[in-house]
Design a protein around this motif. Sequence first.
Motif, PDB file in Angstrom:
ATOM      1  N   ALA A   7      38.325   9.768   0.176  1.00  0.00           N
ATOM      2  CA  ALA A   7      39.269  10.065   1.271  1.00  0.00           C
ATOM      3  C   ALA A   7      38.527  10.191   2.598  1.00  0.00           C
ATOM      4  CB  ALA A   7      40.024  11.350   0.975  1.00  0.00           C
ATOM      5  N   VAL A   8      37.327  10.711   2.542  1.00  0.00           N
ATOM      6  CA  VAL A   8      36.531  10.908   3.765  1.00  0.00           C
ATOM      7  C   VAL A   8      35.969   9.564   4.228  1.00  0.00           C
ATOM      8  CG1 VAL A   8      34.403  11.980   4.618  1.00  0.00           C
ATOM      9  CG2 VAL A   8      36.059  13.315   3.279  1.00  0.00           C
ATOM     10  N   ARG A   9      35.426   8.802   3.297  1.00  0.00           N
ATOM     11  CA  ARG A   9      34.886   7.494   3.676  1.00  0.00           C
ATOM     12  C   ARG A   9      35.983   6.590   4.239  1.00  0.00           C
ATOM     13  NH1 ARG A   9      30.345   6.176  -1.042  1.00  0.00           N
ATOM     14  NH2 ARG A   9      28.717   7.410  -0.033  1.00  0.00           N
ATOM     15  N   GLN A  10      37.148   6.621   3.580  1.00  0.00           N
ATOM     16  CA  GLN A  10      38.254   5.784   4.033  1.00  0.00           C
ATOM     17  C   GLN A  10      38.701   6.206   5.441  1.00  0.00           C
ATOM     18  OE1 GLN A  10      39.185   3.184   2.714  1.00  0.00           O
ATOM     19  NE2 GLN A  10      41.235   2.710   3.435  1.00  0.00           N
ATOM     20  N   ALA A  11      38.786   7.516   5.674  1.00  0.00           N
ATOM     21  CA  ALA A  11      39.210   8.005   6.996  1.00  0.00           C
ATOM     22  C   ALA A  11      38.184   7.597   8.057  1.00  0.00           C
ATOM     23  CB  ALA A  11      39.394   9.517   6.970  1.00  0.00           C
ATOM     24  N   LEU A  12      36.907   7.642   7.726  1.00  0.00           N
ATOM     25  CA  LEU A  12      35.877   7.229   8.692  1.00  0.00           C
ATOM     26  C   LEU A  12      36.051   5.751   9.041  1.00  0.00           C
ATOM     27  CD1 LEU A  12      32.849   9.193   7.176  1.00  0.00           C
ATOM     28  CD2 LEU A  12      33.901   9.632   9.412  1.00  0.00           C
ATOM     29  N   ARG A  13      36.363   4.938   8.037  1.00  0.00           N
ATOM     30  CA  ARG A  13      36.627   3.514   8.304  1.00  0.00           C
ATOM     31  C   ARG A  13      37.873   3.350   9.152  1.00  0.00           C
ATOM     32  NH1 ARG A  13      35.061   0.012   3.006  1.00  0.00           N
ATOM     33  NH2 ARG A  13      32.858  -0.194   3.539  1.00  0.00           N
ATOM     34  N   LEU A  14      38.921   4.090   8.812  1.00  0.00           N
ATOM     35  CA  LEU A  14      40.165   3.987   9.598  1.00  0.00           C
ATOM     36  C   LEU A  14      39.922   4.412  11.043  1.00  0.00           C
ATOM     37  CD1 LEU A  14      42.780   5.366   7.017  1.00  0.00           C
ATOM     38  CD2 LEU A  14      42.548   3.004   7.833  1.00  0.00           C
ATOM     39  N   ALA A  15      38.923   5.285  11.244  1.00  0.00           N
ATOM     40  CA  ALA A  15      38.581   5.726  12.601  1.00  0.00           C
ATOM     41  C   ALA A  15      37.736   4.665  13.320  1.00  0.00           C
ATOM     42  CB  ALA A  15      37.835   7.057  12.542  1.00  0.00           C
ATOM     43  N   GLY A  16      37.496   3.537  12.654  1.00  0.00           N
ATOM     44  CA  GLY A  16      36.806   2.424  13.300  1.00  0.00           C
ATOM     45  C   GLY A  16      35.289   2.482  13.170  1.00  0.00           C
ATOM     46  N   LEU A  17      34.799   3.311  12.238  1.00  0.00           N
ATOM     47  CA  LEU A  17      33.346   3.455  12.095  1.00  0.00           C
ATOM     48  C   LEU A  17      32.819   2.597  10.940  1.00  0.00           C
ATOM     49  CD1 LEU A  17      33.180   7.346  12.464  1.00  0.00           C
ATOM     50  CD2 LEU A  17      32.816   5.640  14.250  1.00  0.00           C
TER      51      LEU A  17
END
Length: 301
Positions: A190-200
Amino acid sequence: MTSSASRLEPRRTADGSFSLFSSDFGEGFHSSRGALAEARSKFVAPAGLERWPRGSCLTVVDMCVGTGSNTAALLEECAARGLELNWWGLELDREPLRLALADAAFRRQWQPAALERLEQLGASARMLWGDARQQLPALLEQQRGQVHLVLMDAFSPSRCPQLWTLEVLSQLGALLHPRGRLLTYCSAAAVRQALRLAGLEIAAIAAPSGLQQHQSDWSGGTAASPGPLPAEPLLRPLSPMEEEHLRTNAAEPYRDPSGTAEREVILRERQRAQAEAMAAGGVEATGAWRRRWGLSSSHHQ
Ligand SMILES: C[S@@+](CC[C@H](N)C(=O)[O-])C[C@H]1O[C@@H](n2cnc3c(N)ncnc32)[C@H](O)[C@@H]1O
């Protein structure tokens, strides 16, 4: 639980360093391997300090200062490399730092100059006390795109989802300088996915056992950056197993659009979103992924 003494209990970790256990959150401040070992292997070593020449000044945000171990370890390494720190800290509770600084063994862990600087920083206006969710907007206004390192060390997502939401991680991502890095011990989908969704861009931090993938110990955490994260001794691209993890229901991000939601509300809302995604199809159950890869524990979820 009325007094802080009943909420925070001092612990000595495997490497002999000082740590705390929080009964409010039901979790230790550091892994049992050791507070010092964790600060060095998950935050300082993957920071890539060698990328900056002596005399550089790095802007750093310590997200969840706690005992100050991550900052102290970074201060020592920066001093050895001739780097200056422009530091900001976020923390809800004044007790962890107070308890650590009052502990003789904690004080002996650090070089005197690093300890003195930690004490100064903890008493300075750069130490932003309170719920980090309320402090981040003002910090973002001042430091957007300028932060070289974010040390993200909140309690685990299931214990403290408030600080692992898409909203908070997006704000931390927006703080980062193009070459900046957010570093965390956390490998949760969930954290990795959110970081990707944040454009990182994201990379895995080497597990304590090294870069090779062991079934029960496959990652030491996550690094994220607005720019590419080149393979380095301590960083590697996500493995096929980890990429598949991000296509399971464990990758459903925590969300908190109001920035004020309680833990239970965030957890419940995520469960609802997970059930909806499963019903719509196209998302694998995390249990099936774990069985396919022969993983027994669920602590990285
Ligand atoms: C895992 S501990 C941090 C460990 C710390 N980096 C250290 O080296 O000691 C998590 C910290 O998050 C803090 N915390 C919990 N909720 C918070 C919130 N909403 N805002 C800011 N800090 C919070 C806790 O008080 C605790 O000190």
